[in-house]
Design a protein around this motif. Structure first.
Motif, short mmCIF file in Angstrom:
data_model
loop_
_atom_site.label_atom_id
_atom_site.label_comp_id
_atom_site.label_asym_id
_atom_site.label_seq_id
_atom_site.Cartn_x
_atom_site.Cartn_y
_atom_site.Cartn_z
N VAL A 51 0.04 12.05 13.04
CA VAL A 51 1.42 11.79 12.65
C VAL A 51 2.21 13.05 12.92
CG1 VAL A 51 2.96 11.23 10.74
CG2 VAL A 51 0.72 10.17 10.86
N ALA A 86 -5.70 15.59 5.15
CA ALA A 86 -5.42 14.65 6.25
C ALA A 86 -6.70 13.87 6.59
CB ALA A 86 -4.82 15.37 7.45
N ARG A 130 4.76 5.97 3.69
CA ARG A 130 5.50 7.22 3.93
C ARG A 130 5.01 7.92 5.19
NH1 ARG A 130 5.75 10.14 -2.07
NH2 ARG A 130 6.69 8.37 -3.20
N ASN A 131 3.75 7.75 5.52
CA ASN A 131 3.21 8.35 6.74
C ASN A 131 2.89 7.28 7.78
OD1 ASN A 131 3.36 11.02 5.85
ND2 ASN A 131 1.32 10.98 4.95
N ASN A 132 3.56 6.15 7.69
CA ASN A 132 3.31 5.05 8.63
C ASN A 132 4.62 4.56 9.25
OD1 ASN A 132 1.72 3.11 9.98
ND2 ASN A 132 2.05 1.59 8.36
N TYR A 184 0.45 3.39 12.36
CA TYR A 184 -0.80 4.06 12.02
C TYR A 184 -1.66 3.31 11.01
CZ TYR A 184 1.93 7.74 14.17
OH TYR A 184 2.71 8.46 15.04
N ASN A 214 -7.17 4.55 10.66
CA ASN A 214 -6.90 4.52 9.23
C ASN A 214 -7.25 3.19 8.59
OD1 ASN A 214 -5.56 7.21 9.07
ND2 ASN A 214 -4.12 6.24 10.46
N LEU A 255 -4.32 9.26 5.21
CA LEU A 255 -2.96 9.02 5.69
C LEU A 255 -1.94 9.03 4.56
CD1 LEU A 255 -1.12 8.36 8.11
CD2 LEU A 255 -1.58 5.92 7.68
N PRO A 301 0.05 10.11 1.32
CA PRO A 301 0.25 11.43 0.70
C PRO A 301 -0.41 11.49 -0.67
CG PRO A 301 2.26 10.11 0.55
CD PRO A 301 1.30 9.33 1.41
N LEU A 335 -1.39 15.99 10.05
CA LEU A 335 -0.18 15.36 9.52
C LEU A 335 0.97 16.34 9.74
CD1 LEU A 335 -1.50 13.84 6.16
CD2 LEU A 335 -0.75 12.54 8.16
N ASP A 336 2.15 15.96 9.33
CA ASP A 336 3.30 16.84 9.50
C ASP A 336 3.03 18.25 9.02
OD1 ASP A 336 5.10 15.12 10.70
OD2 ASP A 336 5.88 14.36 8.82
#
Length: 484
Positions: free
Chosen positions: A38, A127, A229-231, A236, A328, A377, A379, A437-438
């Motif tokens: 991501v 992560a 939030r991470n998709n 993902y 994931n 994935l 948070p 991740l970020d």
């Protein structure tokens, strides 16, 4: 409902006793190179795939040689690691450009005894290195030689159109067409299932049915909290389902020619089982069976026996696919299967609790472990690097736990680390799981040492000053580990 739940539990694979052979010398099985990330493209590179256990093509390159023997059978577990040299490598990593101060790192021997470290007592976001915990728990709980079968049932009642039930048992890598024994993704095909089902129906004089699809295996809760939030763009993660075609991927230009080898991030389905049922309707029509109306969600009535079925790849192959792709959805599914098999709640929270408890029961330090999901994935997950080291040591101890090593990437050759080889001298000596991740750059793995023996390592960087530079620093760090 209680009887239904009991029947579901009986379908879930049981405890494994399968010992898996994994190379820890300068060797690696040639498999698919693909990874997820991501907001950072450093982990994405294609690679060759071969996951069939009976036939492994050998690439004429030293880094791709195939080794035999038990995972630790020929390893000198008493080989001493140079502590001063290990600390020097860590000093170089911590002082590298882009890494920053929010870092934990550890180097340990094959038993998991840490010989050099920095900040191992600090819990950080891992992560996708969290997937190693899920793989370990699943390996210790499930029979990885088992398959997830997709079945059809026939419900005939006087005066009614016969009802055909499409029942899923967790195969999210179904093919849309014929079953493909050459690949993991598509090993079981809905086209083959339709052909077999149509033959059975026509033998009974039935050419018109209603279709119900049973997607009840994982209950009502299919996604960990806050995973969206991470998709972004649903790229993902797809909801865990009893069945899906190609993991629910929507390819704009059609599925790649090799279903096991791809590099893009197509949008993922939000209703994988419903889409699989729609595909099955199309395939049935090609074999002379008309489906009245639209497929509807339902349940297999008690007392019915399967009309026919197709079998997916063995769970060991699916796990390797999951690890190398850093998939994931499949990671979450392995968590759910583990929870059901171990008697935990059939939910995302039940899955994380099952994984945490099973990993702890294997002797891994989980004192600072918080699992927001089973994939890394969503948070909120936190752990210290002792946990990641412990997982590697448990895998290196052999037995079913070593299955997770089969899926780990080989820097410069396979998986999400295909572009992470900093020095050709280390080719084939490293097996790793990346995590990106970020605000996370992480890596965990095991290393075949050039002077004999094996070691484990774990690096977790949160909030790097420069993510690209931090990843390159980690690459340089692991390339020097074989020399310890």
């Amino acid at each position: 409902m209680a009887r239904r739940a009991a029947r579901r539990r009986r379908r879930v694979p049981a405890v494994s006793r399968r010992a898996v052979t994994v190379a820890v010398s300068a060797a690696a099985t040639v498999v698919l190179a693909f990874g997820y990330l991501v907001a950072d493209l450093t982990d994405v590179l294609p690679g060759p795939l071969t996951l069939r256990p009976a036939r492994i093509p050998v690439v004429p390159d030293a880094r791709a040689a195939i080794a035999s023997g038990d995972v630790v059978g020929d390893v000198d577990r008493a080989a001493v690691i140079d502590q001063a040299a290990a600390n020097a490598l860590i000093d170089t990593l911590t002082g590298a450009d882009g890494v920053g101060d929010d870092l934990s790192v550890a180097i340990a021997d094959a038993e998991g005894t840490i010989v050099a470290e920095r900040n191992i007592g600090t819990a950080r976001e891992p992560a996708s290195t969290l997937k190693t915990l899920t793989a370990l728990a699943a390996s210790a709980t499930l029979d990885l030689s088992d398959t997830l079968d997709t079945e059809t049932y026939l419900d005939q009642r006087e005066g009614q159109t016969p009802t055909l039930i499409l029942n899923g048992n967790g195969d999210m890598l179904l093919g849309a067409g014929a079953s493909d024994p050459r690949h993991v993704n598509g090993r079981a095909g809905l086209g083959t299932l339709a052909e077999r089902t149509a033959e059975a129906l026509l033998q009974r004089g039935i050419d018109r049915v209603r279709l119900v699809y049973d997607d009840t295996l994982f209950g009502d809760r299919r996604s960990p909290a806050n995973i969206e939030r991470n998709n972004p763009g649903n790229l993902y993660y797809a909801p865990v389902s009893a069945m899906a075609v190609d993991g629910g991927r929507h390819w704009e230009d059609g599925q790649p020619e090799d279903p096991d080898q791809y590099t893009g991030y197509p949008e993922l389905s939000t209703q994988p089982a419903a889409e699989a049922a729609a595909t099955f309707v199309t395939r049935l029509g090609e074999y002379g069976i008309t489906v009245e109306g639209e497929p509807s969600a339902g349940d297999v009535p008690e007392g019915l026996s399967p009309l026919t079925s197709v079998s997916g790849a063995q769970l060991s192959e699916v796990m390797a696919f999951m690890m190398r792709h850093s998939d994931n959805t499949l990671a979450e599914e392995f968590g759910r299967l583990t929870a059901i098999a171990a008697g935990y709640d059939n939910s995302p929270s039940g899955a994380t609790q099952a994984v945490a408890d099973i990993v702890s029961g294997l002797g891994v330090d989980t004192g600072q472990l918080t699992m927001a999901d089973c994939s890394g994935l969503a948070p909120g997950s936190r752990l210290n690097v002792r946990t990641l080291i412990g997982v590697q040591a448990a895998a290196l101890a052999g037995g079913s736990a070593s299955s997770l090593i089969e899926g780990m990437s080989v820097p410069g050759l396979t998986g999400t680390a295909a572009d992470r080889l900093d020095d050709d001298a280390a080719a084939g000596l490293l097996r790793v799981k990346t995590g990106t991740l970020d605000a996370v750059t992480a890596m965990v793995g095991n290393v075949s040492r050039t002077n004999g023996g094996v070691l484990c390592f774990a690096v977790v960087v949160n909030n790097p000053e420069n993510a690209w530079e931090a990843a390159r620093a980690v690459d340089a760090f692991i390339a020097d580990l074989p020399g310890l």
